[in-house]
Structure formats: structure tokens, C-alpha cells
Scaffold this active site. Structure first.
Site, PDB file in Angstrom:
ATOM      1  N   GLU A  26       0.836  -1.201   0.000  1.00 15.81           N
ATOM      2  CA  GLU A  26       0.000   0.000   0.000  1.00 15.81           C
ATOM      3  C   GLU A  26       0.875   1.257   0.000  1.00 15.81           C
ATOM      4  O   GLU A  26       1.838   1.340   0.761  1.00 15.81           O
ATOM      5  CB  GLU A  26      -0.923   0.028   1.229  1.00 15.81           C
ATOM      6  CG  GLU A  26      -2.039  -0.999   1.149  1.00 15.81           C
ATOM      7  CD  GLU A  26      -3.114  -0.796   2.216  1.00 15.81           C
ATOM      8  OE1 GLU A  26      -3.064   0.192   2.975  1.00 15.81           O
ATOM      9  OE2 GLU A  26      -4.016  -1.655   2.270  1.00 15.81           O
ATOM     10  N   HIS A  80      -4.188   6.743   0.738  1.00 19.27           N
ATOM     11  CA  HIS A  80      -3.473   5.472   0.692  1.00 19.27           C
ATOM     12  C   HIS A  80      -4.142   4.598  -0.335  1.00 19.27           C
ATOM     13  O   HIS A  80      -5.248   4.905  -0.809  1.00 19.27           O
ATOM     14  CB  HIS A  80      -3.377   4.816   2.075  1.00 19.27           C
ATOM     15  CG  HIS A  80      -4.628   4.166   2.561  1.00 19.27           C
ATOM     16  ND1 HIS A  80      -5.687   4.885   3.062  1.00 19.27           N
ATOM     17  CD2 HIS A  80      -5.002   2.863   2.615  1.00 19.27           C
ATOM     18  CE1 HIS A  80      -6.647   4.047   3.427  1.00 19.27           C
ATOM     19  NE2 HIS A  80      -6.265   2.809   3.159  1.00 19.27           N
ATOM     20  N   HIS A  82      -5.483   0.830  -1.940  1.00 20.48           N
ATOM     21  CA  HIS A  82      -5.914  -0.551  -1.709  1.00 20.48           C
ATOM     22  C   HIS A  82      -5.525  -1.321  -2.952  1.00 20.48           C
ATOM     23  O   HIS A  82      -5.991  -1.006  -4.047  1.00 20.48           O
ATOM     24  CB  HIS A  82      -7.418  -0.618  -1.450  1.00 20.48           C
ATOM     25  CG  HIS A  82      -7.777  -0.254  -0.045  1.00 20.48           C
ATOM     26  ND1 HIS A  82      -9.059  -0.319   0.441  1.00 20.48           N
ATOM     27  CD2 HIS A  82      -6.994   0.151   0.996  1.00 20.48           C
ATOM     28  CE1 HIS A  82      -9.059   0.046   1.727  1.00 20.48           C
ATOM     29  NE2 HIS A  82      -7.824   0.354   2.075  1.00 20.48           N
ATOM     30  N   ASP A  93      -7.843   0.627   8.860  1.00 23.99           N
ATOM     31  CA  ASP A  93      -7.530   2.020   8.503  1.00 23.99           C
ATOM     32  C   ASP A  93      -8.092   2.961   9.554  1.00 23.99           C
ATOM     33  O   ASP A  93      -7.425   3.900  10.001  1.00 23.99           O
ATOM     34  CB  ASP A  93      -8.193   2.416   7.170  1.00 23.99           C
ATOM     35  CG  ASP A  93      -7.582   1.699   5.981  1.00 23.99           C
ATOM     36  OD1 ASP A  93      -6.419   1.300   6.064  1.00 23.99           O
ATOM     37  OD2 ASP A  93      -8.302   1.567   4.972  1.00 23.99           O
TER      38      ASP A  93
HETATM   39 ZN   LIG Z   1      -6.929   0.983   3.698  1.00 27.90          ZN
END
Ligand SMILES: [Zn+2]
Length: 140
Positions: A26, A80, A82, A93
Site C-alpha cells: 500500500e 493510501h 488498496h 484504517d
Molecule cells: Zn486501507
């Protein structure tokens, strides 16, 4: 639904490019804005180096915040990626984002499970739940 934040196509492209570069790990970073308009996308290092979660070292976060301050902008949110699931904030998260729950912090999640069709969605986290937000793409 109100517009949570405005940004250019170039800002979107920067987040997507970062997500594609780091996959399957990620990617993550910070978003600076002035008066609700993004001024800068700042890449951060995923301290977890994981395909399933991310975190940013608090010292790195502080360094970015100082640079954002110095530029006369504010920390407006985070992004961020996925890499294997839908771009919806996960319970992990939400737990990891600690003090950075929005509003005012916007959380962009960049879905690159299908690399050819990246999906960019924006969220506030309110009362431990992700609430989807609209963003506006402005000329840049
Ligand atoms: Zn996430």
C-alpha cells in the site's frame, strides 16, 4: 453531498501513479490544501510495508506538516492505496488513523486492484464510520 475538497487531475494522477508504483504494498501520503483547494500531494513511506495496511511514522508526519506550514498551506488529509480490495476505508484504517479522523481530514483511498482502471474515492471518518465525500476536479 457537499464538495469536501477540490483538486486538479494532476493531483489525482500523482496519487494513482504512487499507488501503481508501490503495489502490491500500500502507498500512502499527505494532502496539503489552502482554502479547500489542494496545493500539494506529498508522498510518505508506508512504515508497515504491507499489502494490507499502512501507517506513517509520526516523525515523518511532523516533517511533512512543518513543510506544509512553511508553504502557507494546511494539512487537509491523507491518501493510501488498496491493492487488492475496494477503495473503502477498512476497520484497520479507521483504527490506525487515530487523531486524524475527519472532518476536516479527507481520506482518499486509491483502488488499484484493477491496475487498468484505478478508482479514486474520498471519505470522512465520522463516529468510526467511513462517509463518502465528493471531490471536484478543477482546471490546473
Ligand atoms: Zn486501507
Amino acid at each position: 453531498m457537499a464538495i469536501a475538497i477540490r483538486l486538479t487531475k494532476a493531483h489525482i494522477d500523482q496519487m494513482v501513479a504512487h499507488a501503481l508504483e508501490e503495489a502490491p504494498i500500500e502507498a500512502c501520503g499527505l494532502i496539503a490544501a489552502r482554502n479547500g483547494t489542494v496545493t500539494e500531494i506529498r508522498r510518505a513511506r508506508n512504515a508497515e510495508q504491507s499489502p494490507y495496511r499502512f501507517s506513517i511514522d509520526p516523525l515523518e508526519t511532523r516533517r511533512h506538516e512543518e513543510a506544509i506550514d512553511a508553504a502557507g498551506a494546511q494539512l487537509a488529509g491523507f491518501y493510501h492505496s488498496h491493492t487488492g480490495s475496494a477503495p473503502i476505508p477498512s476497520p484497520t484504517d479507521i483504527r490506525m488513523m487515530g487523531p486524524f479522523f475527519g472532518p476536516p481530514y479527507v481520506h482518499f483511498v486509491i483502488g488499484v486492484a484493477d491496475r487498468a482502471h484505478p478508482e479514486v474515492r474520498a471519505w470522512y471518518i465520522e463516529n468510526g464510520q467511513p462517509i463518502e465525500q465528493q471531490y471536484e476536479i478543477i482546471p490546473g
